[in-house]
Motif scaffolding. Structure first.
Motif, PDB file in Angstrom:
ATOM      1  N   ALA A  17       7.405  23.728 -13.822  1.00 49.56           N
ATOM      2  CA  ALA A  17       6.049  23.251 -13.541  1.00 49.56           C
ATOM      3  C   ALA A  17       5.384  24.138 -12.488  1.00 49.56           C
ATOM      4  CB  ALA A  17       6.073  21.812 -13.071  1.00 49.56           C
ATOM      5  N   TYR A  18       4.077  24.342 -12.627  1.00 52.22           N
ATOM      6  CA  TYR A  18       3.286  25.105 -11.668  1.00 52.22           C
ATOM      7  C   TYR A  18       2.754  24.164 -10.594  1.00 52.22           C
ATOM      8  CZ  TYR A  18       0.132  28.795 -10.013  1.00 52.22           C
ATOM      9  OH  TYR A  18      -0.492  29.729  -9.244  1.00 52.22           O
ATOM     10  N   HIS A  19       2.156  24.738  -9.571  1.00 48.13           N
ATOM     11  CA  HIS A  19       1.637  23.965  -8.433  1.00 48.13           C
ATOM     12  C   HIS A  19       0.708  22.849  -8.896  1.00 48.13           C
ATOM     13  CE1 HIS A  19       0.676  23.322  -4.243  1.00 48.13           C
ATOM     14  NE2 HIS A  19      -0.629  23.456  -4.485  1.00 48.13           N
ATOM     15  N   VAL A  20       0.985  21.623  -8.485  1.00 50.74           N
ATOM     16  CA  VAL A  20       0.271  20.373  -8.776  1.00 50.74           C
ATOM     17  C   VAL A  20       0.153  20.057 -10.266  1.00 50.74           C
ATOM     18  CG1 VAL A  20      -1.056  20.610  -6.638  1.00 50.74           C
ATOM     19  CG2 VAL A  20      -2.148  21.215  -8.789  1.00 50.74           C
ATOM     20  N   GLU A  21       1.003  20.654 -11.098  1.00 50.11           N
ATOM     21  CA  GLU A  21       0.932  20.409 -12.537  1.00 50.11           C
ATOM     22  C   GLU A  21       2.194  19.747 -13.088  1.00 50.11           C
ATOM     23  OE1 GLU A  21      -0.188  23.965 -14.582  1.00 50.11           O
ATOM     24  OE2 GLU A  21      -2.211  23.996 -13.710  1.00 50.11           O
ATOM     25  N   SER A  22       2.965  19.104 -12.238  1.00 49.61           N
ATOM     26  CA  SER A  22       4.187  18.443 -12.702  1.00 49.61           C
ATOM     27  C   SER A  22       3.877  17.327 -13.694  1.00 49.61           C
ATOM     28  CB  SER A  22       4.967  17.880 -11.510  1.00 49.61           C
ATOM     29  OG  SER A  22       5.355  18.910 -10.629  1.00 49.61           O
ATOM     30  N   LEU A  23       2.766  16.641 -13.495  1.00 51.80           N
ATOM     31  CA  LEU A  23       2.384  15.547 -14.393  1.00 51.80           C
ATOM     32  C   LEU A  23       2.187  16.051 -15.815  1.00 51.80           C
ATOM     33  CD1 LEU A  23       1.493  12.570 -14.825  1.00 51.80           C
ATOM     34  CD2 LEU A  23      -0.821  13.281 -14.176  1.00 51.80           C
ATOM     35  N   ILE A  33       4.414   8.956  -1.837  1.00 50.89           N
ATOM     36  CA  ILE A  33       4.777   9.875  -2.910  1.00 50.89           C
ATOM     37  C   ILE A  33       3.946  11.132  -2.720  1.00 50.89           C
ATOM     38  CG2 ILE A  33       4.891  10.248  -5.410  1.00 50.89           C
ATOM     39  CD1 ILE A  33       4.875   7.188  -5.741  1.00 50.89           C
ATOM     40  N   VAL A  34       4.595  12.294  -2.757  1.00 50.40           N
ATOM     41  CA  VAL A  34       3.870  13.544  -2.556  1.00 50.40           C
ATOM     42  C   VAL A  34       4.154  14.499  -3.696  1.00 50.40           C
ATOM     43  CG1 VAL A  34       3.596  13.385  -0.062  1.00 50.40           C
ATOM     44  CG2 VAL A  34       5.708  14.315  -0.981  1.00 50.40           C
ATOM     45  N   GLU A  35       3.109  15.119  -4.185  1.00 49.50           N
ATOM     46  CA  GLU A  35       3.158  16.077  -5.291  1.00 49.50           C
ATOM     47  C   GLU A  35       2.898  17.484  -4.759  1.00 49.50           C
ATOM     48  OE1 GLU A  35       3.032  18.311  -8.533  1.00 49.50           O
ATOM     49  OE2 GLU A  35       3.325  16.163  -8.904  1.00 49.50           O
ATOM     50  N   SER A  36       3.843  18.400  -5.006  1.00 50.87           N
ATOM     51  CA  SER A  36       3.713  19.811  -4.612  1.00 50.87           C
ATOM     52  C   SER A  36       3.450  19.991  -3.120  1.00 50.87           C
ATOM     53  CB  SER A  36       2.616  20.492  -5.423  1.00 50.87           C
ATOM     54  OG  SER A  36       2.920  20.496  -6.797  1.00 50.87           O
ATOM     55  N   PRO A  37       4.232  19.342  -2.256  1.00 47.65           N
ATOM     56  CA  PRO A  37       4.024  19.547  -0.817  1.00 47.65           C
ATOM     57  C   PRO A  37       4.574  20.895  -0.375  1.00 47.65           C
ATOM     58  CG  PRO A  37       5.961  18.225  -1.158  1.00 47.65           C
ATOM     59  CD  PRO A  37       5.378  18.448  -2.529  1.00 47.65           C
ATOM     60  N   PHE A  38       4.036  21.434   0.703  1.00 48.68           N
ATOM     61  CA  PHE A  38       4.627  22.602   1.346  1.00 48.68           C
ATOM     62  C   PHE A  38       5.478  22.123   2.503  1.00 48.68           C
ATOM     63  CE2 PHE A  38       0.078  22.235   2.521  1.00 48.68           C
ATOM     64  CZ  PHE A  38       0.202  21.793   3.829  1.00 48.68           C
ATOM     65  N   ALA A  39       6.460  22.925   2.884  1.00 49.36           N
ATOM     66  CA  ALA A  39       7.311  22.552   4.016  1.00 49.36           C
ATOM     67  C   ALA A  39       6.567  22.722   5.330  1.00 49.36           C
ATOM     68  CB  ALA A  39       8.598  23.383   4.017  1.00 49.36           C
ATOM     69  N   ASP A  40       5.780  23.799   5.444  1.00 48.87           N
ATOM     70  CA  ASP A  40       4.934  23.975   6.618  1.00 48.87           C
ATOM     71  C   ASP A  40       3.688  24.749   6.216  1.00 48.87           C
ATOM     72  OD1 ASP A  40       5.083  26.953   7.816  1.00 48.87           O
ATOM     73  OD2 ASP A  40       7.007  26.447   6.922  1.00 48.87           O
ATOM     74  N   TYR A  41       2.594  24.473   6.886  1.00 49.32           N
ATOM     75  CA  TYR A  41       1.284  24.992   6.517  1.00 49.32           C
ATOM     76  C   TYR A  41       1.177  26.514   6.681  1.00 49.32           C
ATOM     77  CZ  TYR A  41      -3.820  24.684   5.929  1.00 49.32           C
ATOM     78  OH  TYR A  41      -5.117  24.811   5.488  1.00 49.32           O
ATOM     79  N   PRO A  42       1.580  27.087   7.821  1.00 49.82           N
ATOM     80  CA  PRO A  42       1.455  28.541   7.967  1.00 49.82           C
ATOM     81  C   PRO A  42       2.159  29.319   6.861  1.00 49.82           C
ATOM     82  CG  PRO A  42       1.837  27.545  10.101  1.00 49.82           C
ATOM     83  CD  PRO A  42       2.029  26.456   9.086  1.00 49.82           C
ATOM     84  N   THR A  43       3.353  28.889   6.453  1.00 49.13           N
ATOM     85  CA  THR A  43       4.056  29.595   5.382  1.00 49.13           C
ATOM     86  C   THR A  43       3.293  29.503   4.071  1.00 49.13           C
ATOM     87  OG1 THR A  43       6.199  29.183   6.425  1.00 49.13           O
ATOM     88  CG2 THR A  43       6.209  29.731   4.078  1.00 49.13           C
ATOM     89  N   LEU A  66       0.838  -1.191   0.000  1.00 49.62           N
ATOM     90  CA  LEU A  66       0.000   0.000   0.000  1.00 49.62           C
ATOM     91  C   LEU A  66       0.878   1.248   0.000  1.00 49.62           C
ATOM     92  CD1 LEU A  66      -2.908   1.156   0.209  1.00 49.62           C
ATOM     93  CD2 LEU A  66      -2.604   1.146   2.692  1.00 49.62           C
ATOM     94  N   ILE A  67       0.625   2.124  -0.969  1.00 50.65           N
ATOM     95  CA  ILE A  67       1.356   3.387  -1.012  1.00 50.65           C
ATOM     96  C   ILE A  67       0.369   4.537  -0.874  1.00 50.65           C
ATOM     97  CG2 ILE A  67       3.117   2.379  -2.507  1.00 50.65           C
ATOM     98  CD1 ILE A  67       1.995   4.088  -4.802  1.00 50.65           C
ATOM     99  N   LEU A  68       0.849   5.665  -0.348  1.00 50.15           N
ATOM    100  CA  LEU A  68       0.062   6.882  -0.250  1.00 50.15           C
ATOM    101  C   LEU A  68       0.570   7.877  -1.281  1.00 50.15           C
ATOM    102  CD1 LEU A  68      -0.147   7.434   3.625  1.00 50.15           C
ATOM    103  CD2 LEU A  68      -1.622   6.033   2.158  1.00 50.15           C
ATOM    104  N   PHE A  69      -0.354   8.499  -1.996  1.00 51.83           N
ATOM    105  CA  PHE A  69      -0.008   9.553  -2.951  1.00 51.83           C
ATOM    106  C   PHE A  69      -0.809  10.791  -2.575  1.00 51.83           C
ATOM    107  CE2 PHE A  69      -0.620  12.061  -6.790  1.00 51.83           C
ATOM    108  CZ  PHE A  69       0.665  12.132  -7.298  1.00 51.83           C
ATOM    109  N   GLY A  70      -0.122  11.821  -2.071  1.00 55.49           N
ATOM    110  CA  GLY A  70      -0.793  13.029  -1.613  1.00 55.49           C
ATOM    111  C   GLY A  70      -0.437  14.232  -2.456  1.00 55.49           C
ATOM    112  N   ILE A  71      -1.413  15.122  -2.640  1.00 54.71           N
ATOM    113  CA  ILE A  71      -1.281  16.284  -3.494  1.00 54.71           C
ATOM    114  C   ILE A  71      -1.465  17.545  -2.659  1.00 54.71           C
ATOM    115  CG2 ILE A  71      -2.193  17.436  -5.560  1.00 54.71           C
ATOM    116  CD1 ILE A  71      -3.577  14.482  -5.985  1.00 54.71           C
ATOM    117  N   SER A  72      -0.448  18.399  -2.595  1.00 57.21           N
ATOM    118  CA  SER A  72      -0.518  19.670  -1.883  1.00 57.21           C
ATOM    119  C   SER A  72      -0.922  19.446  -0.427  1.00 57.21           C
ATOM    120  CB  SER A  72      -1.478  20.610  -2.607  1.00 57.21           C
ATOM    121  OG  SER A  72      -1.393  21.917  -2.095  1.00 57.21           O
ATOM    122  N   LEU A  73      -2.100  19.902  -0.005  1.00 61.45           N
ATOM    123  CA  LEU A  73      -2.551  19.631   1.359  1.00 61.45           C
ATOM    124  C   LEU A  73      -2.615  18.136   1.620  1.00 61.45           C
ATOM    125  CD1 LEU A  73      -3.895  20.621   4.065  1.00 61.45           C
ATOM    126  CD2 LEU A  73      -6.091  20.280   2.895  1.00 61.45           C
ATOM    127  N   GLY A  74      -3.041  17.361   0.613  1.00 59.76           N
ATOM    128  CA  GLY A  74      -3.072  15.910   0.753  1.00 59.76           C
ATOM    129  C   GLY A  74      -1.699  15.322   0.994  1.00 59.76           C
TER     130      GLY A  74
END
Length: 317
Positions: free
Chosen positions: A284-290, A189-199, A163-171
């Motif tokens: 690539a723009y946010h969540v558009e790497s694919l 695997i994470v696509e377009s993650p942020f380092a921390d939420y407040p930033t 089982l793998i998790l694939f998360g996008i941005s907030l996901g």
């Protein structure tokens, strides 16, 4: 009191009142994103379900318990079996971004079918067809996802041996926070993650022309108080070194939301001592790497997963 004294006092009082009142609706908006409606999905995504991508699916609902309140929640999902590998023991769990839903995350489902995976796409709490009021950047959401994983494994033991998790941005933040709780995942695997939420919130507010940073910081503080959350405790940059399986971070090079976070994310990957990887997709723009290069995207994920352990997972207590 003379008018030339009264007016400044009134203006000052109004300014102070606005300073304390404006962050409250901002905080509620942060916790309660607008839901992805059918009309919005048709307009933005040109689809309503996996059937619009020629993928047979089965709607599933997972009854879970809200870790914060103890009340029941329902997490809506779509089970999308792999038609070319019906006996595959592999499943990818897709987790959408802020104000999106499973109808958005299924854009990646055909890719995982190509790699031999079944797919489960979920709606996070307070999104799509799932219940719940507040989204908390992984603080409470991670417990929702962990319960979904337990139920999915119980219902479909053969298909979820890997089982793998694939998360996008907030996901991505929710996926990382969940993986830190568990020892039975094959990979993340994470696509377009942020380092921390407040930033990320501050960056988004700046792009949207919202009130200044002081208002946004107060809104973040209110949001944490209202939801009894601690966003800093589940920041991806802090948790990436702690999760129990390899992780692939895919960062869009032209991402105004998390662009300044790239060094922190890469540093977090460098602290690991396994096959974890950091891939920056230039331009690539946010969540558009694919969209930038589907073939390379597929190849990178395939190579990463080929290094992940394939032995049966350790049972999660």
């Amino acid at each position: 009191m003379p008018p030339f004294i009264t007016l400044p006092i009134i203006l000052l009082a109004v300014a102070v009142l606005l300073y304390f009142l404006i962050p409250l609706p901002m905080a509620r908006k942060l916790l309660r994103p607008p839901r992805m409606s059918d009309g919005k999905a048709i307009y933005l995504l040109k689809r309503l379900s996996p059937a619009d991508l020629d993928m047979p699916y089965e709607p599933l609902s997972f009854p879970i318990r809200d870790q914060q309140t103890g009340s029941p929640l329902t997490i809506a999902s779509w089970w999308i079996p792999n038609p070319n590998a019906p006996n595959s023991p592999r499943t990818a769990l897709l987790i959408h971004g802020y104000a999106d839903a499973k109808v958005g995350s299924i854009a990646w489902a055909p890719l995982f079918h190509t790699l031999g995976y079944h797919v489960l796409a979920i709606d996070l709490r307070a999104h799509g067809d799932s219940t719940g009021l507040n989204v908390t950047a992984g603080f409470w959401d991670r417990h929702d996802l962990s319960q979904v994983i337990d139920q999915l494994r119980h219902q479909r033991p053969h298909q979820t041996q890997e089982l793998i998790l694939f998360g996008i941005s907030l996901g991505a933040a929710v996926a990382i926070a969940t993986a830190e709780l568990r020892d039975d995942l094959t990979a993340v695997i994470v696509e377009s993650p942020f380092a921390d939420y407040p930033t990320a919130i501050l960056s988004h507010a700046n792009l949207m022309g919202m009130p200044g940073p002081s208002f946004v910081r107060r809104a973040i503080s209110h949001a944490q108080r209202l939801s009894q959350s601690d966003f800093q405790s589940v920041t991806p940059a802090r948790l990436i070194p702690l999760i129990h399986c390899p992780i692939l971070v895919i960062s869009a090079g032209n991402d105004p939301l998390v662009g300044t976070s790239l060094p922190e994310l890469q540093s977090a990957i460098n602290q690991r001592h396994d096959h974890s990887q950091f891939w920056q997709v230039d331009g690539a723009y946010h969540v558009e790497s694919l969209l930038s290069n589907r073939e390379e995207y597929l190849h990178r994920i395939q190579c990463f997963l080929s290094t992940a352990p394939s032995s049966p997972p350790t049972p999660h207590p």
